[in-house]
Design an enzyme around this catalytic site. Sequence first.
Site, short mmCIF file in Angstrom:
data_model
loop_
_atom_site.label_atom_id
_atom_site.label_comp_id
_atom_site.label_asym_id
_atom_site.label_seq_id
_atom_site.Cartn_x
_atom_site.Cartn_y
_atom_site.Cartn_z
N ASP A 138 42.16 38.68 34.75
CA ASP A 138 42.28 37.62 33.75
C ASP A 138 43.04 36.45 34.37
OD1 ASP A 138 43.52 36.00 31.70
OD2 ASP A 138 42.95 37.53 30.26
N ASP A 166 45.53 27.64 26.83
CA ASP A 166 46.43 28.24 27.83
C ASP A 166 46.44 27.55 29.19
OD1 ASP A 166 47.13 30.11 25.87
OD2 ASP A 166 45.52 31.46 26.48
N ASP A 179 43.99 33.62 32.80
CA ASP A 179 44.78 32.87 31.81
C ASP A 179 43.99 31.87 30.99
OD1 ASP A 179 47.12 34.15 33.00
OD2 ASP A 179 46.95 32.63 34.56
N ARG A 212 46.08 44.50 30.10
CA ARG A 212 45.66 44.94 28.77
C ARG A 212 44.56 45.99 28.92
NH1 ARG A 212 44.82 39.76 26.11
NH2 ARG A 212 47.04 39.88 25.63
N ASN A 261 37.22 34.53 28.21
CA ASN A 261 38.26 34.63 29.23
C ASN A 261 37.73 34.10 30.55
OD1 ASN A 261 40.33 36.38 27.82
ND2 ASN A 261 38.54 37.70 27.65
N ASP A 269 41.38 30.25 28.65
CA ASP A 269 40.49 30.80 27.64
C ASP A 269 39.81 29.65 26.90
OD1 ASP A 269 41.45 33.60 27.96
OD2 ASP A 269 43.30 32.78 27.12
N GLU A 278 49.88 28.06 30.72
CA GLU A 278 50.05 29.40 31.25
C GLU A 278 49.32 29.54 32.59
OE1 GLU A 278 49.18 34.06 30.01
OE2 GLU A 278 48.51 32.45 28.68
#
Length: 175
Positions: free
Chosen positions: A103, A120, A105, A23, A87, A107, A123
Amino acid sequence: MRIPMEGENIQIHSYKHDGHLHRVWEDTTVLKATQKLVIVANDRVRVTESDGRSWITREPAICYFHSQAWFNVIGMLREDGIYYYCNISSPFICDDEALKYIDYDLDIKVYPDMTFQLLDEDEYERHRRQMNYPDVIDGILKKNVNQLIFWIRQRKGPFSAEFIDSWYERYLTYR
């Protein structure tokens, strides 16, 4: 590592553990920058995802990055209070291109009443297996989740009552 100048507009690049760009945030204003700490702000800024899709943030945000913390904190100023999105990530680096971090994953979302929710986890587990996060990284990340929760409960650093408001006032001088 390059230290950006106060008042400079920079990009923020988030990567995944395997090295791919995740991102990008455009036009983020540097409010403070040292070797250890960078505080930036943005408002209605374009964010581009790795698949090329983009969107515009909805509210002003103050972002806190520390070179020795495996997390970063985004304080979003909304009408009903300050929401935080945290994050779990690598410590930041800065170069001529952007402020960058990995990152990982996990959060934590923090609400104006300072209640919070870990997000998450599924994830994280999926990516931990897919990208082969080393056990040492897994341990560091889990330790930093606990450290971040301690900061939230103690109202430490970016979670202190006046932190976001005072940095937002500084940001307004650049607009």
